[in-house]
Structure formats: C-alpha cells, structure tokens
Design a protein around this motif. Structure first.
Motif, short mmCIF file in Angstrom:
data_model
loop_
_atom_site.label_atom_id
_atom_site.label_comp_id
_atom_site.label_asym_id
_atom_site.label_seq_id
_atom_site.Cartn_x
_atom_site.Cartn_y
_atom_site.Cartn_z
N UNK A 148 -20.37 -16.07 -30.14
CA UNK A 148 -19.16 -16.77 -29.68
C UNK A 148 -19.40 -18.28 -29.53
N UNK A 149 -20.60 -18.65 -29.07
CA UNK A 149 -20.88 -20.08 -28.92
C UNK A 149 -20.84 -20.79 -30.27
N UNK A 150 -21.45 -20.17 -31.28
CA UNK A 150 -21.42 -20.78 -32.62
C UNK A 150 -19.97 -20.84 -33.12
N UNK B 2 -6.51 -16.19 -36.72
CA UNK B 2 -7.07 -17.04 -35.66
C UNK B 2 -6.40 -16.77 -34.32
N UNK B 3 -5.08 -16.65 -34.29
CA UNK B 3 -4.43 -16.38 -32.99
C UNK B 3 -4.84 -15.01 -32.45
N UNK B 4 -5.07 -14.06 -33.34
CA UNK B 4 -5.55 -12.76 -32.85
C UNK B 4 -6.96 -12.91 -32.30
N UNK B 5 -7.80 -13.69 -32.98
CA UNK B 5 -9.16 -13.93 -32.47
C UNK B 5 -9.11 -14.61 -31.10
N UNK B 6 -8.18 -15.57 -30.96
CA UNK B 6 -8.04 -16.22 -29.65
C UNK B 6 -7.62 -15.18 -28.61
N UNK B 7 -6.66 -14.33 -29.01
CA UNK B 7 -6.21 -13.28 -28.10
C UNK B 7 -7.35 -12.37 -27.65
N UNK B 8 -8.28 -12.13 -28.56
CA UNK B 8 -9.45 -11.30 -28.23
C UNK B 8 -10.39 -12.08 -27.29
N UNK B 9 -10.56 -13.37 -27.60
CA UNK B 9 -11.46 -14.22 -26.80
C UNK B 9 -11.10 -14.19 -25.32
N UNK B 10 -9.78 -14.17 -25.04
CA UNK B 10 -9.33 -14.24 -23.64
C UNK B 10 -9.85 -13.10 -22.77
N UNK B 11 -10.12 -11.93 -23.39
CA UNK B 11 -10.70 -10.87 -22.56
C UNK B 11 -12.17 -10.62 -22.90
N UNK B 12 -12.55 -10.86 -24.17
CA UNK B 12 -13.92 -10.54 -24.57
C UNK B 12 -14.94 -11.46 -23.87
N UNK B 13 -14.65 -12.77 -23.89
CA UNK B 13 -15.62 -13.70 -23.31
C UNK B 13 -15.81 -13.46 -21.81
N UNK C 30 -4.76 -30.69 -30.94
CA UNK C 30 -4.58 -30.57 -29.48
C UNK C 30 -4.79 -29.10 -29.10
N UNK C 31 -4.25 -28.20 -29.91
CA UNK C 31 -4.44 -26.76 -29.67
C UNK C 31 -5.91 -26.38 -29.68
N UNK C 32 -6.66 -26.98 -30.58
CA UNK C 32 -8.09 -26.66 -30.67
C UNK C 32 -8.83 -27.15 -29.42
N UNK C 33 -8.49 -28.35 -28.97
CA UNK C 33 -9.14 -28.87 -27.76
C UNK C 33 -8.83 -27.95 -26.58
N UNK C 34 -7.58 -27.53 -26.46
CA UNK C 34 -7.20 -26.61 -25.39
C UNK C 34 -8.03 -25.33 -25.45
N UNK C 35 -8.15 -24.79 -26.69
CA UNK C 35 -8.85 -23.52 -26.85
C UNK C 35 -10.32 -23.65 -26.51
N UNK C 36 -10.93 -24.75 -26.95
CA UNK C 36 -12.35 -24.96 -26.64
C UNK C 36 -12.53 -25.11 -25.13
N UNK C 37 -11.58 -25.81 -24.49
CA UNK C 37 -11.64 -25.96 -23.03
C UNK C 37 -11.57 -24.57 -22.36
N UNK C 38 -10.64 -23.74 -22.80
CA UNK C 38 -10.51 -22.40 -22.21
C UNK C 38 -11.80 -21.61 -22.44
N UNK C 39 -12.37 -21.73 -23.62
CA UNK C 39 -13.60 -21.01 -23.92
C UNK C 39 -14.72 -21.43 -22.97
N UNK C 40 -14.84 -22.75 -22.76
CA UNK C 40 -15.90 -23.24 -21.87
C UNK C 40 -15.66 -22.73 -20.45
N UNK C 41 -14.41 -22.76 -20.02
CA UNK C 41 -14.09 -22.23 -18.68
C UNK C 41 -14.49 -20.76 -18.57
N UNK C 42 -14.09 -19.97 -19.56
CA UNK C 42 -14.38 -18.53 -19.51
C UNK C 42 -15.88 -18.26 -19.61
#
Lengths: 551, 48, 167
Positions: A20-22, A383-394, A470-482
């Motif tokens: 996930x980090x990569x 990609x949006x499905x992957x993001x959707x997965x990230x929200x619970x997987x990470x 902007x969406x990518x920055x938001x997503x990376x921010x959420x990933x770092x938070x999670x």
C-alpha cells in the motif's frame, strides 16, 4: 467474534501495508506527472529545466499503469488470500521476496526514465531504444509478480487439501483466476522483453522484428486491463454486498463471470492493432468476435450488481420500484466511491465496444478519445473502487478506524474525482472524435480551424487535470491519516456471505484444468496462424533508434 | 464469518422469487445507452 | 446454477445486440470491403526508394484516372515527405477535389509513426518494413490536419501536414 473483525497478525499486516505504501507514493508521483501534462498541453505552461514532455508521459504511464495498479492489486489480493485461506510463514516470506524484487525493478525502471534514458512511453514500441536498465527493471517487476502469483496458488492448494470436498472461498477463487490470467498474459511480455528487447538494447542482436514485438506486447496488453478490472469486480461481487447490508447475489454466477474473463481476456489483443499493416484482416475480425465475448461477463456483472442492491433493499422492506435505491448507504464512502466507479463503467464499457468494432476503430485509434476511455475505465472505475477498498483495508491493517471525519473527506474526494474526470475525460472523448491525437505535446500543427477547436478542449483537460490532482492530494492525505494517525480501533474487513439457503455451486466451476485448457486452446486458436504469418512475412529487421528520444 | 449486521436476519427468499423489477429496468436503460452510443458512432463513421 | 428470468431476458437482449453489431461490421467488412488498414506487403526500411511508389519523384498526389488519385508518402522522424513542387520546395498540403477516390500509400524509414487525416476515416499505423495502404472516398470538403498519432520521439508533435478537399 466474526473473522471480519479479527485483525491480521502484525507480521502479516506489515506485508500488505508495504504494498500500500508503494501504491500511494506512486499515485502522488504519477498524478503530478499527469497534472503537468495537461498543463503543458493547454499551451499556457512550459516545463522548466528543459524537461521533456515525453519523459513525464513515460513516468505517468509506467508509474500509474504498471506500478500503482500492480502493487495495489497484489497487496489487496494477498490480504484477501490471508483472510480467506490463510498464509504460512514460508508463504509470507516468499511474498516479501516478491515485493522486494518488484520494488527493485520499479526503482531501476524509474531512475532510467527520470534521467531521460527511456522516454519510450509505457508501451516501449521498437525500434525506439531505451537503456537496457529500463527493460531489465520491467522484467524484475513481472518476475516479482509471478512469485506473488505462485504464492497465491500455493495458498489455495494448501487450503483445499485441508478442506476436502468444500468449495474454495469465493474471493480466493477470484484471486487465483486473476493471477492465472496475469501469469499466462505476462508470458508474452516476458518473451518480447527477454528474447527481443534486452539482447537488442545491449547490442547483441542487430535488429528487431517490430511487428512481432508489438503483437507480443498486445497479447499482454489487453489482459493487463482485465488484471486491473478484476480486483474491482472482486470488491463489487463479494465486498460491497456486505457494506450495504446484503448478501452475495449468486456465488456461482460470480465464479462463472470470472472463468469467462480468464478465457476471453487474452485471445483478443489484435483489437489494439486493427489499423496496423502486416496482419491478415480475417484474423483481426476473429479476435474482434472474441473481444465481444469478453463483454458477456460484464453484462452479467451489471445485472448481479443491480440485483444485489435491489434484493438488499427489498429485504429491508422497501417495496416501491426504486425505493431500495434511495436507501443505499450513500453517506458511506466505502460504498459511494466504488458505486461511482460502477457508473463510470457504463460509458467506459460502451466506449470499449465502439473501440473494438473493427473498421470503426479508425474513428478513434490513437486519438485522445482512447485516453479519455481508459481514464474512465481504469482511472475512474478501477481507481475509485481501489480507493473504496483503501478506506477499510488500510485501517484494518494498521489497527485504526475510518473516523466520520475521514469518511466525509473521502466523500468529498470521490466528488472531486468525479467532477475532474467528467471534465477531463469528457473533453478528451470529444476532442478525439474530431481527430485530436493522444500522446502528443502541445502543438499548433499547421494552424487552422480544426486545431483551434482542439486547443479549447485541451484547456478543459487542464482544468479537469487540476481538479483531479486536488483529488489525489486529498486521497494521499487520507491514506497517511489511516496509516499513522487515525484513532486506534478495529475496522471491519467486509466480506459478504451467501444466503443461507443459497443454491449450491456446481462442482465443475472449480475444475481448474478444464478452464486453463480452454484458455490455452483459445489462445492457440487466436494467435497461432497470425503469429506464424507475421514471422513468415517478416521484413528486414529494424536497427535501434536512440536519437529520436533524445539519447 | 459475518454475522455483523442485525438487519439481515429475516428469512431469505428463493433467488428467482425476489422482485427484481428495478434491476430489470436499470439494465434495460444501460442496454439502450449502449445501443445509442454504438449506432451514433457508426453513423459518424459512415458520414466520414 | 440457474438464472433469474429477468437476467435471462437481459442476457438474451445483450447477446443479441452484440451479435447485431458483429453482423453490421462483418457485413461492411466482408461484403462491402470496408476493412481497417490491413495491407500485407513488406519493404526494406533502409532502402524505401527501391520501391517504385516511394521513389522521390513519385511522392505526393497524382491523378491516375478520372476522379481517382494516389498519394505516396514517406514518413520519418519527424516529417512526412509529400514530394516537392515545381520550385523544388517540399509539399506540405495535398489538394484533392471532393468525392474523388484516393489511395493513400505510406511507409516509414525509421521508427513507428501514425498517419491520420484528422476528421476522416483515414487512420493508419505506419511501421518500418511494412507498407500501409487505405483507399477511401473524400466525401466532405474542408482543410484536414494530418497528424502523426503514434509517438515517434521528441519531435512527434511537430510531425504534420494538411489535406485540403475542395469543391
């Protein structure tokens, strides 16, 4: 306690998180390249320090098309295997080996591109010649993924032995299908890279057979897109039902769809080569027919998904025609992001049918319509499905929780992405239909009305591209938070169940030998004669060209 | 696995007796979209 | 394994539509002859002049019969060679009267290129060692940009020409 709430061991989580980090580092770098490209093409911005547009384009394609996707998919699939069939210490170590080989390969290829020695785009068409390190790096990525594939095969094998007579867990079945497809497909890539490109780039072979290399590349290139799509389908079939409080609509239909994907994803690569010389049109048409077969499992999936939603809603007591639709969990980003992805697949899929329609391909081939098309299918649906997965997987992996605040931020992210993509992909589709080319830096060509129209759409793409970044920055921010900061807790790994009285899945669905044999037979049918023709009618080979890419 | 959600405890129905009218209309709309897109582009191809 | 009755209808209609698409494009291809560019003839990319059509004096547009034209071209990074005019200057625009039948013939001296007359159905890959051919009727008047639509190097976006179709 349900297995869905049982966290992985620390060691296991660390493995999946490494992927996930990569993934998210790649997203940030690749996304930045995408932003710069749209800005350059708007004509209002020039790259500093003499950076070449095509270097950025190569980074964008390789990092997002090959690295981001492959690392996410292998990390996600490994977690699915770990959850459903388990992983032994030895298998875990082998999976780490896969990770490191893939990472070393990625670094090799990335450095080669960044120093300007491999501006050949992710398709690296001969006879443009990159530095050998680029091809060797790619080989490492593929070999690493093979190790991951064989770990997955072994995991299911061990589980089956311990559970005689039981059907394999649906998600494990799907992962194994995807990895079998990936392995068979990447054999073509390995053949062209190892036999043709590496000796030629090192100077051991004087010339290369261009058409053969392209045909081998596209033998791999189309299943590649299904390798991206199938993990999204896994989530749609077996994860989303749980999130919406429903059940799997039909276990056997889901398995059947995946088997059809395995059989028909590969013998179809010629539909990427419809406007090429040197290939018999009859064989192009035969592969067009096979391409249309691969649409069938997606039609089945469309029905299954709507039915999952409707059945879940009706069981909760909504009787009106679309009452169930209103009651879907719109405020849950784990559902919303993949749902938008599903919607994007409607125009994405329809566009795909058009692209594959033989002579109609001339309308769109290598125009920016194609770029718009795969920014819907891969960059939105997948990609949006992957993001959707990230929200619970990470958070499940890091022992944290998706807080209401992060959930809300995720919803904003999904809308930002949708808006940006609608503008960017929409304008790409239109510009492509009026002839605007893909993969080209800013140019006014010979001027005139036609080009002036293109430039307006390129401005729109820069606007869309900026919103997407902007969406990518938001997503990376959420990933770092999670990953590091969200409050500790237990996030569910939402695997859906079947209905208790569900019909038993026929045994034949797990007859691996049969499905693999049919897959190979279809490949041999679709490719033997065209390949033989290409080799028999070979022109004199091509010497390498370095100067056109600025080497 | 997954006894997490209390809402799904009602007895399940047989698959084919589930009312899927909404699904049917939804996929039909999807089909119509595909047909319109394809024939639209085919017309464009013929006009060129 | 059984299907819901609506799913049966959906899949029947879906498969029917796919079959209909295939019938239409198959009919257009095998009865009417509108294949995508698919010519099978090879050439030595290092010596394209040895081939009659690609001799320097034969490049450019030529009327071969009433309302029938042939356009011979050679692609190389980053240029289309449409031949020279009377003043020995490189031709950049090909002019063709409306409704004429035109056979475009092109090959590459070096890397892979594209040849698209943007806004028409003329869209071909151009590969070293192969000859690309496409015959079509230029039905619509206008000034069409010719673009190289396959990446060929740092000057890829500077590779273009013009086709003018006049009344």
């Amino acid at each position: 306690m349900s297995k869905n709430y049982l966290l992985f061991s620390k060691q296991e989580s660390r493995l999946y998180m490494a992927f996930m980090h990569v993934t998210f580092a790649s997203l940030l770098i690749g996304g930045l390249m995408g932003l710069l490209q749209t800005l350059v093409r708007s004509g209002k911005f020039t790259l500093p320090f003499g950076i070449d547009y095509y270097t950025l384009l190569t980074v964008h394609g390789v990092i997002l098309g090959l690295v981001f996707t492959t690392f996410f998919i292998i990390g996600f699939q490994n977690s699915l295997m770990g959850k459903t069939v388990g992983i032994s210490d030895k298998q875990r170590k082998a999976a780490w080996l896969a990770f490191w080989i893939m990472l070393i390969g990625t670094a090799m290829a990335a450095v080669t591109i960044l120093v300007g020695q491999a501006s050949v785009l992710y398709t690296f068409y001969a006879p443009l010649r990159a530095h050998p390190a680029f091809y060797i790096g790619l080989t490492f990525v593929v070999v690493g993924s093979w190790i991951a594939a064989f770990v997955n095969f072994r995991q299911l094998y061990v589980w089956k032995k311990a559970h005689k007579g039981e059907k394999s867990p649906l998600l494990a079945f799907m992962v194994v299908i995807n990895m079998i497809m990936w392995f068979i497909a990447t054999l073509g890539l390995a053949a062209t890279v190892i036999v043709q490109f590496i000796p030629w780039s090192l100077g051991y072979a004087e010339t290369i057979n261009v058409l053969l290399s392209r045909t081998l590349f596209w033998y791999f290139g189309h299943p590649l897109v299904y390798f991206w799509l199938l993990p999204a389908y896994m989530a749609w079939y077996a994860i989303i039902p749980k999130i919406i409080g429903g059940k799997i609509f039909s276990d056997s239909l889901a398995r059947l769809a995946f088997i059809l994907f395995l059989m028909f994803s590969i013998p179809v690569g010629l539909h990427h080569q419809l406007t090429e010389p040197g290939i018999d049109p009859t064989w192009k048409f035969i592969q067009v027919i096979l391409t249309f077969m691969v649409i069938i499992p997606s039609l089945m999936t469309a029905f299954s998904l709507f039915a999952t939603f409707e059945a879940a809603g009706r069981k909760k007591g909504f009787t009106s025609l679309f009452g169930w639709f209103k009651k879907l969990p719109w405020k849950d980003v784990r559902f919303l992001a993949p749902f938008i992805g599903m919607l994007a697949f409607i125009p994405g899929g329809a566009g795909g049918i058009i692209n594959a329609s033989y002579q109609m391909n001339a309308l769109v081939h290598n125009t920016i319509w194609i770029t718009g098309h795969f920014h819907l299918t891969v960059a939105t649906t997948v990609v949006l499905t992957f993001f959707g997965i990230t929200y619970w997987l990470v958070p499940h992996l890091t022992g944290r929780r998706l807080t209401p605040k992060l959930n809300k931020l995720g919803i904003i992210q999904a809308f930002v992405w949708t808006l940006g993509m609608a503008i960017m992909s929409g304008s790409m589709h239109i510009q492509g239909l009026i002839g605007g080319p893909r993969r080209s830096s800013f140019s006014e060509y010979a001027g005139g009305e036609q080009v002036a129209t293109w430039l307006n759409y390129q401005l729109a793409q820069a606007v869309g591209g900026t919103i997407l970044f902007i969406g990518i920055i938001l997503m990376v921010y959420i990933f770092i938070q999670l990953s590091f900061f969200a409050p500790r807790g237990v996030e569910e790994f939402p695997i859906a169940d079947e209905e208790e009285d569900a019909e038993k899945s026929p045994k034949i669905l797990e007859n691996w030998y049969l499905w693999i044999a049919i897959t190979i037979a279809l490949i041999l049918f679709a490719y033997t004669i065209p390949m033989f023709d290409i080799m028999r009618h070979s022109p004199p080979g091509s010497v390498p060209f370095d100067w056109p890419i600025g080497r | 696995m997954g006894k997490g959600n209390p809402k799904q405890q009602q007895p399940s129905q047989n698959e084919s007796s589930i009312n899927l009218k909404g699904t049917f209309i939804s996929v039909m709309l999807l089909g119509i979209f595909i047909l319109i897109a394809w024939f639209g582009l085919y017309a464009l191809f013929l006009s060129r | 394994m059984h299907l819901h009755k609506y799913e049966k209808i959906w899949l029947t209609l879906g498969l029917g539509s796919l079959a209909l698409f295939l019938l239409i494009i198959g009919f257009a291809a095998f009865w009417k002859g509108t294949h995508p560019q698919s010519h099978i003839e090879t050439i030595d990319p290092q010596n394209v002049e040895a081939y009659e059509a690609f001799k320097p004096e034969n490049l450019g547009v030529r009327e071969v019969a009433d309302g029938k034209y042939i356009v011979n071209m050679v692609a190389s990074a980053f240029n289309y060679d449409f031949g020279t005019d009377i003043d020995e200057k490189a031709v950049k625009t090909i002019r063709i009267p409306k409704d004429s039948t035109v056979l475009y013939q092109i090959t590459s001296k070096d890397v892979v290129h594209g040849f698209q007359v943007a806004g028409t159905n003329v869209n071909m890959m151009v590969e070293p060692g192969h000859i690309s051919r496409y015959e079509t009727v230029m039905k619509n008047t206008g000034t069409f940009t010719v673009v190289c639509n396959e990446y060929c190097g740092v000057g890829h976006h500077q590779m273009y020409g013009t086709v003018e179709v006049y009344e």
